[in-house]
Design a protein around this motif. Structure first.
Motif, short mmCIF file in Angstrom:
data_model
loop_
_atom_site.label_atom_id
_atom_site.label_comp_id
_atom_site.label_asym_id
_atom_site.label_seq_id
_atom_site.Cartn_x
_atom_site.Cartn_y
_atom_site.Cartn_z
N GLY A 116 14.36 16.41 -1.24
CA GLY A 116 13.78 17.47 -2.00
C GLY A 116 14.60 17.48 -3.54
N ILE A 117 12.93 16.13 -4.38
CA ILE A 117 13.72 15.11 -5.59
C ILE A 117 12.46 15.89 -6.62
CG2 ILE A 117 13.30 13.49 -7.36
CD1 ILE A 117 14.67 11.83 -4.86
N ASP A 120 0.75 -0.81 -0.14
CA ASP A 120 -0.13 0.43 0.19
C ASP A 120 1.34 1.56 -0.31
OD1 ASP A 120 0.84 -0.43 2.47
OD2 ASP A 120 -0.98 0.04 3.54
N GLN A 121 2.24 1.47 0.04
CA GLN A 121 3.03 2.67 -0.50
C GLN A 121 3.71 2.57 -1.23
OE1 GLN A 121 3.28 4.45 2.31
NE2 GLN A 121 1.53 4.26 3.00
N GLU A 136 4.68 12.20 -4.92
CA GLU A 136 4.86 13.58 -4.20
C GLU A 136 5.56 14.24 -2.28
OE1 GLU A 136 5.11 17.50 -2.18
OE2 GLU A 136 3.76 16.11 -2.23
N SER A 137 5.04 13.14 -1.47
CA SER A 137 5.26 13.86 -0.23
C SER A 137 6.67 13.02 -0.01
CB SER A 137 4.78 12.18 0.26
OG SER A 137 4.90 12.45 1.70
N ALA A 138 7.19 11.61 -1.18
CA ALA A 138 8.64 11.03 -0.68
C ALA A 138 9.60 12.21 -1.53
CB ALA A 138 8.81 9.22 -0.71
N CYS A 139 9.12 12.26 -2.30
CA CYS A 139 10.50 13.19 -3.19
C CYS A 139 10.29 15.06 -2.79
CB CYS A 139 9.84 13.43 -4.98
SG CYS A 139 9.68 12.04 -5.92
N VAL A 172 10.08 5.67 -4.50
CA VAL A 172 10.90 6.97 -4.85
C VAL A 172 12.34 6.34 -3.56
CG1 VAL A 172 11.08 9.17 -3.86
CG2 VAL A 172 9.30 8.60 -5.11
N CYS A 173 12.00 5.74 -2.83
CA CYS A 173 12.81 5.46 -1.27
C CYS A 173 13.75 4.76 -2.91
CB CYS A 173 12.59 5.28 -0.59
SG CYS A 173 11.70 6.35 0.52
#
Length: 544
Positions: free
Chosen positions: A321-322, A267-268, A314-317, A274-275
């Motif tokens: 700072g991506i 679910d993530q 969006e949150s992870a970026c 991104v990570c």
């Protein structure tokens, strides 16, 4: 795309499983007065009923039986048939010869007999005889497979013609000097000089295990990808153990590139994408700058589900700072759950590039955090009910799920780049700590010796893996970083990580053994090193 999985092999007999030459076809044709340009059986079918025709049929039967008595097994025939059966393939035989002649020939084999074939068809049977277009489909039906799942192996054009007309795979066994030309002229898919070549060839057509493609199968594919541009602009290209590509940028700057899919149901998925990509980039010393995402959603997905994935990305970026600069989104029947394939790009000064090829014998090997972080988070989410039944309380499962917030190795990688003597970094992903160590050793052209007792593993990870019969060392583990540093800088590296709140442990050292070799100790004593053909979580999913 043509079906590539082969489930059954259909052998010709004379000249394939037996050595060629037992039957002198030219002499037989003269005896039967068979005109040129027509096969013997087809010629006999043209003759009118009567004693002359019966006499020629009797002559053919007698000649074949005589030849069968002097025939010999072809080189590797028995060994190959048994190997194919051990591989789980159904093995059959179809021949234009008689049942009696085949039985007599098999008497000359040491081990092989009629019972070793799931299907054995001769011209005495009621079915069509090759090269009739229905000869292979008829045999396939008896073998319990589709014609396109069959490989026909033979030494004559009739075998290849029968296979092609049925849509089956074909393999020409030939003694000709130019095998490729012989196969090309007949339209065969493959050509081999010996039956011993067949098992290895057929491994290319067997189902692969779920998970990363094994290194021994991936390496030759990567070698074929080298291009003329490699020498001029590509600093680091496709190679086992290298998770990023590095190409020249402007002046002294290089561009680091990474692409990775998140294929596990989670679910993530957006955050993972991104990570994982950012982790690989920082292992080269680069700063992750730009991200593109291909988002594939299964049928019946809602707009809310798509929005959730986008919000995760969006949150992870934003945290790292991506900038998201593009991608693709669609609903497709090609997937059964949300799949995100991320592409990350970043830059680093040429002199600051961390290249695993700099790893040297004697370097210390350090692991940050714990083994199996990502896998633990997935298991505590996707198998919560089963784990609760196994007696693990919800409070513990919540701790495991919280590991999803620790999947980034960006902080520790940035710390490591400031320590003199850093020679290489590799983030733990699919295949767990053990696979990451093997990949680091391969990319660094060194061997590694690791003390398994020193590899830190969280208690919740141990409990979850014990309940599900998994090994934490083979569990997907984004969030942990393997560092290779000069031995004299080992303590400085550990101190710097500790000062910034990053748990880390020295687990081994690099050696001068064969590249990619991993030697295991436990509390200083040599033990057998575990190996994982597929990630433990992938193995669990495949069992389900």
């Amino acid at each position: 795309m043509r079906n590539t999985q082969i489930r059954a092999v259909l052998f010709d007999f004379d000249g394939t499983l037996t050595k060629p030459g037992a039957l002198d076809f030219e002499h037989l044709r003269r005896e039967l007065e068979c005109p040129p340009g027509i096969a013997i059986l087809e010629y006999l079918e043209t003759l009118p009923q009567g004693r002359p025709r019966e006499a020629k049929l009797d002559l053919l039967d007698a000649y074949e039986l005589q030849a069968a008595a002097t025939s010999e097994p072809n080189s590797g025939a028995e060994r190959t048939v048994f190997q194919l059966r051990e591989m789980g393939l159904r093995v059959g035989m179809f021949t234009r010869n008689t049942t009696a002649a085949v039985a007599r020939s098999l008497e000359n084999f040491t081990h092989l007999n009629k019972s070793d074939f799931a299907v054995l068809l001769t011209r005495d049977d009621s079915g069509p005889v090759k090269p009739h277009p229905e000869s292979v489909p008829h045999a396939a039906a008896l073998l319990g497979v589709e014609p396109y799942e069959v490989m026909v192996v033979g030494d004559h054009r009739f075998d290849i013609e029968a296979a092609r007309s049925a849509g089956s795979w074909s393999c020409l066994l030939s003694n000709a000097a130019d095998l490729d030309r012989s196969a090309r002229d007949l339209g065969a898919d493959y050509a081999i000089a010996s039956l011993d070549e067949l098992p290895a060839l057929l491994t290319r057509h067997r189902p692969l295990a779920v998970g990363k493609l094994p290194r021994e199968q991936l390496a030759p594919l990567l070698d074929e990808l080298q291009t003329a541009d490699s020498a001029a602009r590509v600093l680091i290209g496709p190679k086992i153990g290298e998770d990023t590509a590095v190409v020249h940028g402007d002046k002294d700057e290089v561009i680091v590139l990474k692409s990775d899919p998140i294929t596990f149901a989670t679910d993530q998925v957006g955050r993972y994408a991104v990570c994982v990509s950012a982790n690989d980039l920082v292992c080269s010393g680069a700063e992750p700058n730009w991200f593109l995402a291909a988002v594939l959603m299964p049928p019946n997905s809602t707009l809310y589900a798509v929005e959730t994935v986008f919000h995760q990305i969006e949150s992870a970026c934003r945290e790292l700072g991506i900038t998201v600069v593009g991608g693709h989104t669609e609903i497709t029947e090609a997937v059964t759950h949300a799949l995100v394939c991320g592409t990350m790009a970043g830059t680093v000064h040429r002199d600051a590039l961390v290249d695993k090829r700099a790893i040297q014998p004697g370097d210390a090997i350090i692991l940050t955090k714990c083994a199996g972080l990502e896998g633990t988070a997935i298991l505590c989410t996707e198998f919560a009910g089963r784990l609760l039944d196994e007696g693990i309380p919800e409070t513990e499962l919540q701790k495991g799920r919280a590991f999803v917030q620790e999947l980034s190795v960006v902080p520790e990688a940035q710390i490591a780049t400031k320590i003199s003597g850093l020679h290489g970094m590799h983030d733990v992903t699919e295949g767990g700590v053990i696979t990451a160590l093997q990949e680091l050793a391969q990319a660094g052209n060194v061997s590694l010796t690791v003390d398994l007792k020193q590899i830190p593993t969280a208690e919740i990870t141990k409990r979850v893996c014990s309940a599900l019969a998994l090994d934490p060392l083979g569990l997907i583990g984004s969030g942990s970083l393997v560092i290779a540093v000069a031995n004299q800088s080992r303590e400085a590296m550990l101190a710097a990580l500790e000062m910034h709140g990053v748990p880390a442990a020295g687990i081994g050292e690099a050696g001068s053994g064969p590249a990619g070799e991993l030697r295991a100790l436990y509390d200083g004593r040599p033990v057998e090193c575990p190996s994982f053909a597929v990630d433990e979580i992938a193995r669990l999913f495949s069992q389900m």
